[in-house]
Scaffold this motif. Structure first.
Motif, PDB file in Angstrom:
ATOM      1  N   ASP A 163       0.811  -1.221   0.000  1.00 42.75           N
ATOM      2  CA  ASP A 163       0.000   0.000   0.000  1.00 42.75           C
ATOM      3  C   ASP A 163       0.847   1.275   0.000  1.00 42.75           C
ATOM      4  N   LEU A 164       0.137   2.392  -0.173  1.00 43.84           N
ATOM      5  CA  LEU A 164       0.739   3.720  -0.132  1.00 43.84           C
ATOM      6  C   LEU A 164       0.201   4.454   1.087  1.00 43.84           C
ATOM      7  N   VAL A 165       1.115   5.057   1.859  1.00 46.39           N
ATOM      8  CA  VAL A 165       0.712   5.772   3.073  1.00 46.39           C
ATOM      9  C   VAL A 165       1.129   7.231   2.929  1.00 46.39           C
ATOM     10  N   ALA A 166       0.145   8.122   2.979  1.00 49.63           N
ATOM     11  CA  ALA A 166       0.422   9.556   2.876  1.00 49.63           C
ATOM     12  C   ALA A 166       0.478  10.164   4.268  1.00 49.63           C
ATOM     13  N   GLY A 167       1.436  11.083   4.453  1.00 49.38           N
ATOM     14  CA  GLY A 167       1.571  11.715   5.759  1.00 49.38           C
ATOM     15  C   GLY A 167       2.629  12.793   5.732  1.00 49.38           C
ATOM     16  N   VAL A 168       3.082  13.201   6.932  1.00 53.13           N
ATOM     17  CA  VAL A 168       4.045  14.299   7.050  1.00 53.13           C
ATOM     18  C   VAL A 168       5.207  13.870   7.932  1.00 53.13           C
ATOM     19  N   PHE A 169       6.445  14.001   7.381  1.00 52.34           N
ATOM     20  CA  PHE A 169       7.651  13.762   8.166  1.00 52.34           C
ATOM     21  C   PHE A 169       8.047  15.069   8.858  1.00 52.34           C
ATOM     22  N   VAL A 170       8.410  14.986  10.152  1.00 53.36           N
ATOM     23  CA  VAL A 170       8.779  16.185  10.909  1.00 53.36           C
ATOM     24  C   VAL A 170       9.995  15.909  11.783  1.00 53.36           C
ATOM     25  N   ASN A 171      10.931  16.867  11.775  1.00 55.73           N
ATOM     26  CA  ASN A 171      12.009  16.927  12.764  1.00 55.73           C
ATOM     27  C   ASN A 171      12.353  18.401  12.909  1.00 55.73           C
ATOM     28  N   GLU A 172      11.988  18.987  14.063  1.00 55.98           N
ATOM     29  CA  GLU A 172      12.141  20.434  14.233  1.00 55.98           C
ATOM     30  C   GLU A 172      13.598  20.870  14.199  1.00 55.98           C
ATOM     31  N   GLU A 173      14.486  20.082  14.820  1.00 49.11           N
ATOM     32  CA  GLU A 173      15.902  20.464  14.891  1.00 49.11           C
ATOM     33  C   GLU A 173      16.498  20.588  13.489  1.00 49.11           C
ATOM     34  N   LYS A 174      16.171  19.664  12.605  1.00 43.39           N
ATOM     35  CA  LYS A 174      16.701  19.677  11.230  1.00 43.39           C
ATOM     36  C   LYS A 174      15.787  20.455  10.280  1.00 43.39           C
ATOM     37  N   GLU A 175      14.751  21.090  10.828  1.00 44.16           N
ATOM     38  CA  GLU A 175      13.798  21.886  10.051  1.00 44.16           C
ATOM     39  C   GLU A 175      13.160  21.059   8.922  1.00 44.16           C
ATOM     40  N   ILE A 176      12.826  19.811   9.274  1.00 42.66           N
ATOM     41  CA  ILE A 176      12.145  18.920   8.322  1.00 42.66           C
ATOM     42  C   ILE A 176      10.651  18.975   8.595  1.00 42.66           C
ATOM     43  N   ASN A 177       9.895  19.307   7.568  1.00 42.50           N
ATOM     44  CA  ASN A 177       8.441  19.302   7.665  1.00 42.50           C
ATOM     45  C   ASN A 177       7.926  19.090   6.243  1.00 42.50           C
ATOM     46  N   ASN A 178       7.819  17.820   5.866  1.00 41.98           N
ATOM     47  CA  ASN A 178       7.539  17.520   4.467  1.00 41.98           C
ATOM     48  C   ASN A 178       6.399  16.522   4.283  1.00 41.98           C
ATOM     49  N   PRO A 179       5.304  16.954   3.643  1.00 45.99           N
ATOM     50  CA  PRO A 179       4.226  16.017   3.305  1.00 45.99           C
ATOM     51  C   PRO A 179       4.648  15.143   2.133  1.00 45.99           C
ATOM     52  N   THR A 180       4.400  13.862   2.222  1.00 50.96           N
ATOM     53  CA  THR A 180       4.828  12.950   1.163  1.00 50.96           C
ATOM     54  C   THR A 180       3.981  11.685   1.194  1.00 50.96           C
ATOM     55  N   THR A 181       4.156  10.855   0.190  1.00 51.25           N
ATOM     56  CA  THR A 181       3.501   9.544   0.148  1.00 51.25           C
ATOM     57  C   THR A 181       4.570   8.471   0.118  1.00 51.25           C
ATOM     58  N   VAL A 182       4.460   7.517   1.013  1.00 50.83           N
ATOM     59  CA  VAL A 182       5.465   6.455   1.142  1.00 50.83           C
ATOM     60  C   VAL A 182       4.908   5.156   0.562  1.00 50.83           C
ATOM     61  N   ALA A 183       5.665   4.569  -0.373  1.00 52.62           N
ATOM     62  CA  ALA A 183       5.333   3.227  -0.867  1.00 52.62           C
ATOM     63  C   ALA A 183       5.950   2.223   0.097  1.00 52.62           C
ATOM     64  N   LEU A 184       5.116   1.443   0.760  1.00 46.92           N
ATOM     65  CA  LEU A 184       5.633   0.565   1.821  1.00 46.92           C
ATOM     66  C   LEU A 184       6.616  -0.469   1.312  1.00 46.92           C
ATOM     67  N   GLU A 185       6.567  -0.771   0.028  1.00 47.61           N
ATOM     68  CA  GLU A 185       7.524  -1.728  -0.533  1.00 47.61           C
ATOM     69  C   GLU A 185       8.960  -1.178  -0.505  1.00 47.61           C
ATOM     70  N   LYS A 186       9.089   0.140  -0.303  1.00 46.16           N
ATOM     71  CA  LYS A 186      10.417   0.757  -0.267  1.00 46.16           C
ATOM     72  C   LYS A 186      10.977   0.870   1.150  1.00 46.16           C
ATOM     73  N   ILE A 187      10.154   0.537   2.154  1.00 43.44           N
ATOM     74  CA  ILE A 187      10.604   0.611   3.545  1.00 43.44           C
ATOM     75  C   ILE A 187      11.548  -0.545   3.843  1.00 43.44           C
ATOM     76  N   LYS A 188      12.624  -0.239   4.558  1.00 45.60           N
ATOM     77  CA  LYS A 188      13.658  -1.239   4.845  1.00 45.60           C
ATOM     78  C   LYS A 188      13.477  -1.811   6.261  1.00 45.60           C
ATOM     79  N   GLY A 189      13.540  -3.124   6.378  1.00 41.78           N
ATOM     80  CA  GLY A 189      13.540  -3.763   7.698  1.00 41.78           C
ATOM     81  C   GLY A 189      12.148  -4.043   8.242  1.00 41.78           C
ATOM     82  N   LYS A 190      12.013  -5.204   8.886  1.00 42.35           N
ATOM     83  CA  LYS A 190      10.706  -5.631   9.426  1.00 42.35           C
ATOM     84  C   LYS A 190      10.206  -4.692  10.517  1.00 42.35           C
TER      85      LYS A 190
END
Length: 440
Positions: A163-190
């Protein structure tokens, strides 16, 4: 005026240009008379300035200018008429106690001459010409990609592996705030995958960036960071789930075939795969041809031996740039450029010996073919010849475009010549095998 050449050796010569008073007097006098007519000098009416004063004020500068013009014109004409193939430009020799007050002048120029050599295209060892074929796996993957592209998304409450999961990645210290869609087949590790599979819409996951994706480029895209920032990035990020969708594949039917290639062009899955294979291998051919050009270039450089006027060329590099160089700097610059110069001479010899020069008609036809290809990409499959002629004329009025297209055409002519005349062996490989062998 008299010009003579002293041959020092096969690669070096000195040309002497003797200029007498009779060669320049007429031109200098004419210019000074024109100066006199227009000179504005306090105390004299315009056009009535004494010639002696004009000569005193302007004579030396006019003389030097006219002698230099005569010198350059004569030298260029001599090199052309004598068909001297020089490297770089003639270098004026320093002359001590040169006297511009004399009537006659003598100038010496050092020449670096192009070497004489033969090109042997057929090396002892055959050069590999790769034929890259599209594997069944590659074709099937492309079909699957097409089905995904033209398929539809179906909303879900819980995620599964494909499946595809849409959401927002955030890390305030690194100023990351990015909406994106993740293809779960690309995720590494169980462990990482399980977090996504257990999540519901509205959940916030805590993840480590290190080892999150199978490919680092996916991390760059997901977090919208630079390649340098992604290097060894090991921080915690949160991911808030906004949507979960299943990618429903498009049916391999006539409707899809018509969307891809136009009505009736493809009518079965077999024909679709054949078309994908043909198109892929056409693209691969460009990479194969470029690799062949590189391999032949290296072979020609290795097997075509000749000397160069090294001392002259280093001196030319040292003295003719925007900023003068030291001898060591000039030596370094020559070493950097020597390989390119050698191949330039070899290529020029091949072009000359085999009449591969580009004619204007060839250039125009080649430009029209390029234009037709570009127009076809936008659905204009049958442009009128007059339209092509007009566009080509506009393009070829630009000297930069002429140079660029000429280089493309010459590269194509050389490639065809090499394919017909070089000692080649064809090797059929998949694209992955090609990458491994060529870029080891």
């Amino acid at each position: 005026m008299n010009i003579s050449k002293e041959q020092l050796d096969d690669l070096n010569a000195v040309v002497t240009v003797d200029i007498s008073k009779e060669d320049y007097t007429g031109k200098v006098d004419k210019i000074l008379k024109d100066y006199r007519k227009n000179a504005n000098i306090p105390g004299f009416r315009k056009g009535h300035v004494p010639m002696g004063l004009v000569k005193k004020q302007y004579g030396k500068a006019v003389l030097v200018d006219e002698v230099n013009k005569l010198l350059q014109d004569a030298l260029h004409k001599y090199l052309t008429e004598e068909k001297l193939d020089v490297l770089g430009n003639p270098l004026p020799k320093e002359q001590e106690n040169f006297d511009w007050d004399a009537d006659d002048y003598s100038f010496e120029f050092e020449l670096g001459l192009a070497p004489k050599f033969d090109v042997k295209l057929n090396s002892k060892k055959a050069i590999t010409h790769y034929k890259i074929v599209a594997s069944d796996e590659m074709i099937d993957n492309q079909v699957n990609t097409i089905q995904k592209q033209y398929g539809k998304l179906v909303a879900k409450d819980a995620a599964e592996k494909e499946d595809l999961v849409a959401g927002v990645f955030v890390n305030e210290e690194k100023e990351i705030n990015n909406p994106t869609t993740v293809a779960l087949e690309k995720i590494k590790g169980k462990r990482n995958l399980d977090k996504f599979l257990k999540a519901k819409i509205g959940d916030t996951l805590t993840l480590k960036t290190k080892g999150l994706f199978n490919d680092d480029h996916d991390l760059i895209s997901a977090l919208k960071i630079t390649h340098d920032e992604a290097q060894d990035l090991d921080v915690e990020v949160t991911f808030t789930v906004n949507e979960i969708n299943k990618q429903e594949l498009a049916d391999l039917d006539q409707e899809l075939f018509d969307k891809l290639y136009g009505p009736g062009v493809i009518s079965s899955v077999t024909e679709l795969k054949e078309r994908i294979k043909t198109d892929s291998e056409l693209q691969f051919e460009q990479q194969s041809d470029q690799q062949l050009l590189n391999a032949i270039t290296e072979s020609l450089l290795e097997n075509t031996q000749f000397d160069l006027p090294v001392e002259f060329l280093q001196k030319w590099i040292r003295t003719t740039g925007e900023q003068p160089l030291t001898e060591d700097q000039a030596k370094d610059e020559f070493e950097k450029s020597e390989k390119g110069l050698r191949y330039q001479l070899i290529e020029g010899k091949i072009i000359s010996d085999n009449n591969l020069q580009v004619t204007f008609e060839e250039l125009k036809d080649f430009a029209k073919d390029l234009i037709k290809g570009q127009m076809a990409q936008f659905g204009q499959m049958s442009p009128q010849d007059k339209e092509l002629e007009d566009i080509a004329a506009r393009i070829l009025s630009n000297q930069d475009e002429v140079k660029r297209i000429s280089e493309q055409l010459m590269s194509k002519k050389l490639l065809n010549f090499y394919k017909e005349n070089a000692k080649l062996k064809t090797k059929e490989v998949s694209f992955d095998e090609f990458i491994k062998e060529v870029y080891k």
